[in-house]
Design a protein around this motif. Sequence first.
Motif, short mmCIF file in Angstrom:
data_model
loop_
_atom_site.label_atom_id
_atom_site.label_comp_id
_atom_site.label_asym_id
_atom_site.label_seq_id
_atom_site.Cartn_x
_atom_site.Cartn_y
_atom_site.Cartn_z
N ARG A 283 0.84 -1.19 0.00
CA ARG A 283 0.00 0.00 0.00
C ARG A 283 0.88 1.25 0.00
N VAL A 284 0.56 2.21 -0.88
CA VAL A 284 1.30 3.47 -0.96
C VAL A 284 0.30 4.62 -1.03
N ARG A 285 0.49 5.62 -0.21
CA ARG A 285 -0.33 6.84 -0.31
C ARG A 285 0.59 8.04 -0.44
N GLU A 286 0.08 9.12 -0.99
CA GLU A 286 0.91 10.30 -1.24
C GLU A 286 0.24 11.54 -0.67
N ALA A 287 1.08 12.55 -0.36
CA ALA A 287 0.56 13.81 0.18
C ALA A 287 1.59 14.90 -0.06
N LEU A 288 1.10 16.14 -0.16
CA LEU A 288 1.98 17.31 -0.24
C LEU A 288 2.09 17.93 1.15
N ALA A 289 3.32 18.23 1.56
CA ALA A 289 3.54 18.87 2.86
C ALA A 289 4.82 19.69 2.81
N ASP A 290 4.73 20.93 3.28
CA ASP A 290 5.89 21.83 3.33
C ASP A 290 6.59 21.95 1.99
#
Length: 432
Positions: A283-290
């Motif tokens: 399982r892989v999830r992605e997100a934008l941060a900083d």
Amino acid sequence: MTPNSPAPAPVSRPRRLGWVFLVMALAVGGLGWWSWSREAGEEEAPSEPPVLAEGQNREAGEAPPKSGLVGRGAALERRSSPGTEDMRVSVLSPEQRERLERRELWTARLERAKQTLESYVSATRYPPQSRSIREHPDQVVLAEPERTRPLSREHADVQLRLKQDRVFVVSDEAVHFFVSCEDSQRAPRPCQVLSASAHEAEHVQGAGGVPAVPVAFTDDGAAGDALAGDGIFTGRFQPSKQGFPLYSGTLRVDVRVRSDKAEGMAFLDILYTPSPPATFTGRVREALADGSLLLYLGIHVRKAGRYVVAGRIDNESGEPFAHVSFNEELKEGVQEVKLTVFGKLVLDEAPTFPLQLRDVEGFLLKESGDPDRELMTTMRGYVHTTKEYPATSFSPDEWQSEERSRNRNEFIRDVEEAQRQLDATLGEEKRP
């Protein structure tokens, strides 16, 4: 003589002169020399320091030498004659020579300190866990070692080409070895694997506890062999099924090879872990941060400790872009590890989206012992494709950390100290 210096006029052979003309010439020459010496001595003030090189007078702020041979003529002669540096230094007093040496020393140290600071700032603008793949050319693809070596000392003209499709083997995985013969021009030669066996590597402490097992090499187009009769012998080795179900560490496969009447030995190594300390869930999830893109990989940890995980990032067309990694302590249980695609790296390299994560591998780092790690099963090939993001999603800021700030400040202090010492030296040169 400098390139712009006029060529010396040719010297004609002296004609026969009478004694009277010779005496007259000497008298006139002596009178001229006495007159020039007297004028030069009157021009040069008694307190004037020895004439220095043009650059030294300019940097130290001293008055340039006065006109005449002592000023323009001597400077021109030094610029246009061999050994200029030696002549310049030889006319300095001990105090001036010491100042010159100090100036040269601190000038060099200042330049070196500036270069060190600039190099460090440039090398650390991205975090260690998110770097351009160009910095890791050996990590573009998973390890598939290939090398050549002489068949034997007596037959150095025959080369063995040795290759394997992996180095790290986990659980029920199998590794394929490839052996072929060639000459110094890489032209194929007759080749035959006479025998092969797998055993514990000799350098491993306590080796010899597990008996060696045979490994078959064939050239029949089966069991992993690509093409029958092509001269490339293929051996398949599965440690869990061939004598090493509980062994953890380095295993070595020795091969005896014949080419015509010549024979020789070679070996191939793997690192084997019978039971992985953790597994990827897929399982892989992605997100934008900083201002950076974060990829979170699911992982099931069976043995707590420090884990190292690494993956490769390609652009939309499959061109390698970045190497990303994780290196932290993990507890037991199902959790996530974070792989960071740093924002400034994205802006600087400008890869085309979507990005693709591939060939993710990991291991538990052991504090002592050999081997120093327990392997996880590698996720081969592409495992995740990201969304598309505009450039405005990413930050142009350089990476910051307490360690980077501390080291950078140390290098800045080195620059400031070198500049202070150089300024002090130049100030001493300005004083009479």
